[in-house]
Every structure is written in structure tokens, then in C-alpha cells.
Design a protein around this motif. Structure first.
Motif, PDB file in Angstrom:
ATOM      1  N   THR A  10       0.847  -1.191   0.000  1.00  0.00           N
ATOM      2  CA  THR A  10       0.000   0.000   0.000  1.00  0.00           C
ATOM      3  C   THR A  10       0.879   1.237   0.000  1.00  0.00           C
ATOM      4  N   MET A  11       0.645   2.120  -0.957  1.00  0.00           N
ATOM      5  CA  MET A  11       1.360   3.385  -1.055  1.00  0.00           C
ATOM      6  C   MET A  11       0.426   4.491  -0.603  1.00  0.00           C
ATOM      7  N   VAL A  12       0.901   5.354   0.283  1.00  0.00           N
ATOM      8  CA  VAL A  12       0.097   6.446   0.830  1.00  0.00           C
ATOM      9  C   VAL A  12       0.682   7.772   0.366  1.00  0.00           C
ATOM     10  N   ARG A  13      -0.110   8.521  -0.361  1.00  0.00           N
ATOM     11  CA  ARG A  13       0.324   9.848  -0.797  1.00  0.00           C
ATOM     12  C   ARG A  13      -0.147  10.863   0.219  1.00  0.00           C
ATOM     13  N   GLY A  14       0.632  10.990   1.286  1.00  0.00           N
ATOM     14  CA  GLY A  14       0.272  11.895   2.359  1.00  0.00           C
ATOM     15  C   GLY A  14       0.532  13.346   2.002  1.00  0.00           C
ATOM     16  N   SER A  15       0.069  14.222   2.866  1.00  0.00           N
ATOM     17  CA  SER A  15       0.202  15.652   2.591  1.00  0.00           C
ATOM     18  C   SER A  15       1.632  16.142   2.750  1.00  0.00           C
ATOM     19  N   THR A  16       2.426  15.475   3.590  1.00  0.00           N
ATOM     20  CA  THR A  16       3.804  15.928   3.809  1.00  0.00           C
ATOM     21  C   THR A  16       4.840  14.823   3.678  1.00  0.00           C
ATOM     22  N   ALA A  17       4.419  13.595   3.429  1.00  0.00           N
ATOM     23  CA  ALA A  17       5.369  12.488   3.287  1.00  0.00           C
ATOM     24  C   ALA A  17       4.745  11.404   2.424  1.00  0.00           C
ATOM     25  N   ALA A  18       5.580  10.710   1.679  1.00  0.00           N
ATOM     26  CA  ALA A  18       5.147   9.511   0.956  1.00  0.00           C
ATOM     27  C   ALA A  18       5.419   8.315   1.854  1.00  0.00           C
ATOM     28  N   PHE A  19       4.447   7.437   1.992  1.00  0.00           N
ATOM     29  CA  PHE A  19       4.544   6.316   2.926  1.00  0.00           C
ATOM     30  C   PHE A  19       4.147   5.049   2.194  1.00  0.00           C
ATOM     31  N   GLY A  20       4.793   3.955   2.515  1.00  0.00           N
ATOM     32  CA  GLY A  20       4.431   2.675   1.955  1.00  0.00           C
ATOM     33  C   GLY A  20       4.541   1.583   2.993  1.00  0.00           C
ATOM     34  N   TYR A  21       3.663   0.582   2.908  1.00  0.00           N
ATOM     35  CA  TYR A  21       3.761  -0.522   3.858  1.00  0.00           C
ATOM     36  C   TYR A  21       3.192  -1.795   3.255  1.00  0.00           C
ATOM     37  N   THR A  22       3.671  -2.914   3.785  1.00  0.00           N
ATOM     38  CA  THR A  22       3.132  -4.221   3.447  1.00  0.00           C
ATOM     39  C   THR A  22       3.220  -5.099   4.677  1.00  0.00           C
ATOM     40  N   VAL A  23       2.321  -6.051   4.798  1.00  0.00           N
ATOM     41  CA  VAL A  23       2.268  -6.932   5.966  1.00  0.00           C
ATOM     42  C   VAL A  23       2.787  -8.298   5.556  1.00  0.00           C
ATOM     43  N   SER A  24       3.803  -8.766   6.263  1.00  0.00           N
ATOM     44  CA  SER A  24       4.418 -10.048   5.945  1.00  0.00           C
ATOM     45  C   SER A  24       3.503 -11.193   6.381  1.00  0.00           C
ATOM     46  N   PRO A  25       3.759 -12.410   5.920  1.00  0.00           N
ATOM     47  CA  PRO A  25       2.923 -13.547   6.327  1.00  0.00           C
ATOM     48  C   PRO A  25       2.886 -13.776   7.830  1.00  0.00           C
ATOM     49  N   ASN A  26       3.911 -13.333   8.560  1.00  0.00           N
ATOM     50  CA  ASN A  26       3.883 -13.529  10.022  1.00  0.00           C
ATOM     51  C   ASN A  26       3.248 -12.352  10.755  1.00  0.00           C
ATOM     52  N   GLY A  27       2.663 -11.402  10.008  1.00  0.00           N
ATOM     53  CA  GLY A  27       1.955 -10.291  10.634  1.00  0.00           C
ATOM     54  C   GLY A  27       2.808  -9.086  10.944  1.00  0.00           C
ATOM     55  N   GLN A  28       4.037  -9.065  10.516  1.00  0.00           N
ATOM     56  CA  GLN A  28       4.917  -7.931  10.753  1.00  0.00           C
ATOM     57  C   GLN A  28       4.756  -6.928   9.615  1.00  0.00           C
ATOM     58  N   THR A  29       4.608  -5.660   9.945  1.00  0.00           N
ATOM     59  CA  THR A  29       4.472  -4.629   8.922  1.00  0.00           C
ATOM     60  C   THR A  29       5.831  -4.062   8.566  1.00  0.00           C
ATOM     61  N   TYR A  30       6.187  -4.139   7.285  1.00  0.00           N
ATOM     62  CA  TYR A  30       7.379  -3.499   6.744  1.00  0.00           C
ATOM     63  C   TYR A  30       6.936  -2.141   6.187  1.00  0.00           C
ATOM     64  N   TRP A  31       7.626  -1.074   6.534  1.00  0.00           N
ATOM     65  CA  TRP A  31       7.193   0.239   6.059  1.00  0.00           C
ATOM     66  C   TRP A  31       8.376   1.146   5.742  1.00  0.00           C
ATOM     67  N   PHE A  32       8.103   2.140   4.925  1.00  0.00           N
ATOM     68  CA  PHE A  32       9.086   3.185   4.665  1.00  0.00           C
ATOM     69  C   PHE A  32       8.347   4.511   4.562  1.00  0.00           C
ATOM     70  N   ALA A  33       9.078   5.587   4.754  1.00  0.00           N
ATOM     71  CA  ALA A  33       8.540   6.933   4.570  1.00  0.00           C
ATOM     72  C   ALA A  33       9.606   7.777   3.889  1.00  0.00           C
ATOM     73  N   ARG A  34       9.201   8.527   2.868  1.00  0.00           N
ATOM     74  CA  ARG A  34      10.113   9.425   2.162  1.00  0.00           C
ATOM     75  C   ARG A  34       9.694  10.862   2.446  1.00  0.00           C
ATOM     76  N   VAL A  35      10.640  11.665   2.940  1.00  0.00           N
ATOM     77  CA  VAL A  35      10.347  13.030   3.376  1.00  0.00           C
ATOM     78  C   VAL A  35      11.264  14.003   2.649  1.00  0.00           C
ATOM     79  N   ALA A  36      10.684  14.970   1.966  1.00  0.00           N
ATOM     80  CA  ALA A  36      11.482  15.977   1.265  1.00  0.00           C
ATOM     81  C   ALA A  36      12.022  16.999   2.258  1.00  0.00           C
ATOM     82  N   GLY A  37      13.208  17.507   1.996  1.00  0.00           N
ATOM     83  CA  GLY A  37      13.814  18.517   2.868  1.00  0.00           C
ATOM     84  C   GLY A  37      15.315  18.494   2.777  1.00  0.00           C
ATOM     85  N   ASP A  38      15.953  19.298   3.605  1.00  0.00           N
ATOM     86  CA  ASP A  38      17.404  19.317   3.626  1.00  0.00           C
ATOM     87  C   ASP A  38      17.941  17.973   4.123  1.00  0.00           C
TER      88      ASP A  38
END
Length: 400
Positions: free
Chosen positions: A199-227
Motif C-alpha cells: 500500500t502506497m500512501v500519498r500523504g500531505s507531507t510524506a510519501a509512505f508505503g507498507y506491506t504486511v508479511s505472512p507472520n503479521g509484521q508490517t514493513y514500512w518506509f517513509a520518504r520526506v522531502a527537505g534538507d
């Protein structure tokens, strides 16, 4: 040519060794790290084109035994509304499913397969310098040892020592955003039971993505623009500090992102970095590949897959061309437009100068009808593509 030296035992280096070995060349790998677990905390996705490259060198099973498949992608906006939901990559072919796994797991799997095939991997040997000769090349290592080969492949990553011997003026540059990676414990708050969807989330201040592994653990990342974050901050930052920095950017949106980050104990962060396009790739009997040659920001998710494509095309070029000079020139002619297109698109996404439509499909690979696919087919000889048929696209989710 009888002996190839590969500097770097990560994704690019080990895949290249596997491809060269299949092509009949003697190859040894020299890895600076003492084991295979470089950057074990971060995760990545292998796209269908990367999985196709692995299939050409009979390495699919080694990788599919790790991680889990991704067969669909949905996109949410900042209100939590779904604005796209579609198959991901070539979901109809199990061998070509996207794969989500930790970088360390991938390194370990590839290296184990290389050792199984009889390829020598020497760990704990940082490269000190490269000595070029008219008909050979010699690697000098930090422990004082040396080794000589007919060709040296620099697959030693973003801060490549080999690249400094070819293009000493080239420096990695900041791509406009910093990236967080994390994992929740099982019983994740993501409320997503589809374990083959990202799942990709186009947030207002950050791009976020996540997926749930078969064991129920959520893998996620967030990309934030800035210095860019300072090297000291990245080296000494704590998970609590990273949560405090990231959560205010996520809480104004009605998406699962903030809850996922709140449930995370371990968080990594890095600056998104790229290698400038036009960087020289080879000199004499030395060539750089993968991130050493064309690192891109992570926005398109194509770094590992592009490196795997490099490996297969390089091995075929060396197999099919009459001499090293011709092979390296052919390799560069085939690869540079494709990987630099990816660097350009990915960098523009990271810098906010390109926002693809959420419903646009990435370029589909059409076996037998698509130039990059033909280049990867092991039993098909390499030819220089006609400009009207060359296809630079990465086959990735460039609409992150």
C-alpha cells in the motif's frame, strides 16, 4: 579472458559473479565486509524485471526461499481513500512476482548460491587501489594482498573505491529527501490481511508505503522531502528521535501511517542519494556497475533490479563480443539509456518535480516483444538496439 575480479559481494557483485560463472568465466568476489549481512536492517523489493534477470541465471529459487511475494498495489490519498488498486508487475508468473525481503537476507541468499556453485568469495578485504595494465588489472587490498585478473568489475556501491580510479571527480549527491525504514512487531496495526499487497500512501507531507508479511509484521518506509540529515545525526539518532521527527508529518492524514510508526521500535534513516548521469563507467580493463555506476534515489524501487539486469547483460556481452573493449562498449550502449532514465525519473519524484498519475501503469514487459526483455534472455545474442525500439523504462512502480 580467463579471470574476472569482482569487487563487492553485495547484490550487484554476487549476481554478476553468478552470471559470469554461467557464461563460463573464472570469477572471484572480494567483499570488504566480514560477512554477508551488510545493511541487514533495511528492506527492499525486487521488481519483475529483477526476478527475470535472476531466472536467466538459474538463481530464482535461491531468492524466492527468502522474503515474500507482492502481487498487487493499492494507493491511498491523505484522506485514506483508495485512488488506485491494480496488479503489480507480472503477477501471472510466479517466477516473476515482486519479492519483498531484507537486504541482508538477499545478500546471504545470493552469496550462498555463489558458494554452492564453487565461486570464491573472500570476506573482510577492503580494496585500497586499482593498478591498470595493458592486458591485465591488479587489485591491491588494505591488508597488503594483491590479485590480478583480465578484468575488474567494481560493484562496491555508492562510495565505490573502484569508481575513484575511473572517475575521481564524481561524487554522490543528495536526491532531495531522506528515507525512514521500520518494522512493527506481529499483530500489526496496519489492518491489512492481504499479505501479497503493498500500500502506497500519498500523504500531505510524506510519501509512505507498507506491506504486511505472512507472520503479521508490517514493513514500512517513509520518504520526506527537505534538507539532508547530517552524517552525525544519522549515525547517532535513536528510534525515539526518528519517531518524534516523523510522526508530526503523518498525524494530520487519515491513514494508517502514524499508527504503524507509533508501533515501531526499530527505525532506520538514510539520505536518498544518486550518482550524476554521464559518469564514466569504464577505463581499460575496469568497469563499474550497479550503484557504483548509477545509484538512484529509492523512489522507483528499482536499485536492486537494475543491478541484476546489469549482471546478466554484462555477462552476455563478454560472452558474445570478440574482445573486452567491444564487450564493455556494447554493455554501456545497452545499459546507460535505461539506468539513467531510471535515475532521472526517480530523482524527479524525490525532488517533487514529477508526480505520475496514481492510475498509470508502469511499462509492461512483453516477452519477445520488448528490448530489455530480449537483452536478458540468456540464449539470445546481444545486439545494439535501434533508437526507435530501445525501451528505457524500469518496469517498476514509478508512480509511487
Amino acid at each position: 579472458m580467463t579471470r574476472v575480479l569482482v569487487i563487492g559481494g553485495g547484490i550487484a557483485g554476487t549476481t554478476t559473479a553468478l552470471a559470469l560463472h554461467k557464461a563460463g568465466f573464472g570469477v572471484s568476489v572480494h567483499e570488504a565486509h566480514p560477512d554477508s549481512a551488510e545493511d541487514i536492517g533495511a528492506f527492499l523489493t525486487l521488481a519483475s524485471n529483477g526476478m527475470r534477470a535472476l531466472a536467466q541465471i538459474d538463481a530464482s529459487t535461491a531468492v524466492t526461499d527468502a522474503g515474500f511475494p507482492l502481487t498487487s498495489m493499492r494507493v491511498l490519498d491523505g484522506t485514506g481513500s483508495e485512488i488506485a488498486n491494480r496488479p503489480l508487475g507480472e503477477s501471472g508468473n510466479p517466477l516473476l512476482h515482486y519479492r519483498c525481503l531484507r537486504r541482508g537476507e538477499l545478500n546471504t541468499a545470493l552469496q550462498a548460491e555463489a558458494v554452492r556453485r564453487g565461486i570464491t568469495i573472500r570476506h573482510g578485504t577492503p580494496l585500497a587501489s586499482v593498478q591498470h595494465g595493458p592486458d591485465h588489472v591488479t587489485a591491491h587490498f588494505a591488508d597488503g594482498s594483491t590479485t590480478t585478473g583480465d578484468l575488474l568489475i567494481g560493484a562496491d556501491g555508492l562510495n565505490s573505491t573502484v569508481r575513484r580510479s575511473i572517475a575521481p571527480a564524481t561524487q554522490p549527491r543528495y536526491a532531495g529527501e531522506y528515507v525512514f525504514y521500520g518494522y512493527t512487531t506481529p499483530a500489526s496495526p496496519a489492518e491489512d490481511t492481504d499479505h501479497e499487497r503493498i500500500t502506497m500512501v500519498r500523504g500531505s507531507t510524506a510519501a509512505f508505503g507498507y506491506t504486511v508479511s505472512p507472520n503479521g509484521q508490517t514493513y514500512w518506509f517513509a520518504r520526506v522531502a527537505g534538507d539532508p540529515l547530517s552524517a552525525d545525526a544519522i549515525a547517532h539518532g535513536t528510534p525515539g528521535q526518528w519517531r518524534d521527527l516523523l510522526l508530526p508529518l503523518l498525524r494530520d492524514d487519515a491513514t494508517p501511517a502514524a499508527g504503524i510508526v507509533e508501533a515501531t521500535d526499530s527505525i532506520l534513516v538514510t539520505n536518498a542519494t544518486e550518482i550524476p548521469t554521464g559518469t564514466p563507467w569504464h577505463s581499460g580493463r575496469t568497469l563499474i556497475i550497479g550503484d557504483a555506476a548509477h545509484a538512484a534515489s529509492p523512489a522507483t524501487g528499482q536499485g536492486a533490479s537494475m543491478a541484476m539486469e546489469d549482471a546478466v547483460v554484462l555477462a552476455k556481452a563478454l560472452r558474445d563480443a570478440p574482445d573486452i573493449d567491444t564487450a564493455l562498449s556494447l554493455y554501456e550502449t545497452l545499459r546507460r539509456p535505461r539506468v539513467e532514465h531510471n535515475t532521472h525519473i526517480s530523482g524527479n519524484i524525490s525532488r517533487g518535480t514529477h508526480t505520475p498519475s496514481p492510475t498509470s501503469r508502469p511499462p509492461a514487459a512483453q516477452p519477445g516483444n520488448d528490448e530489455p526483455t530480449r537483452q536478458l534472455e540468456w540464449n539470445s545474442p546481444l545486439t545494439t538496439p535501434h533508437p526507435d525500439t530501445a525501451h528505457p523504462g524500469g518496469g517498476s512502480w514509478t508512480d509511487r
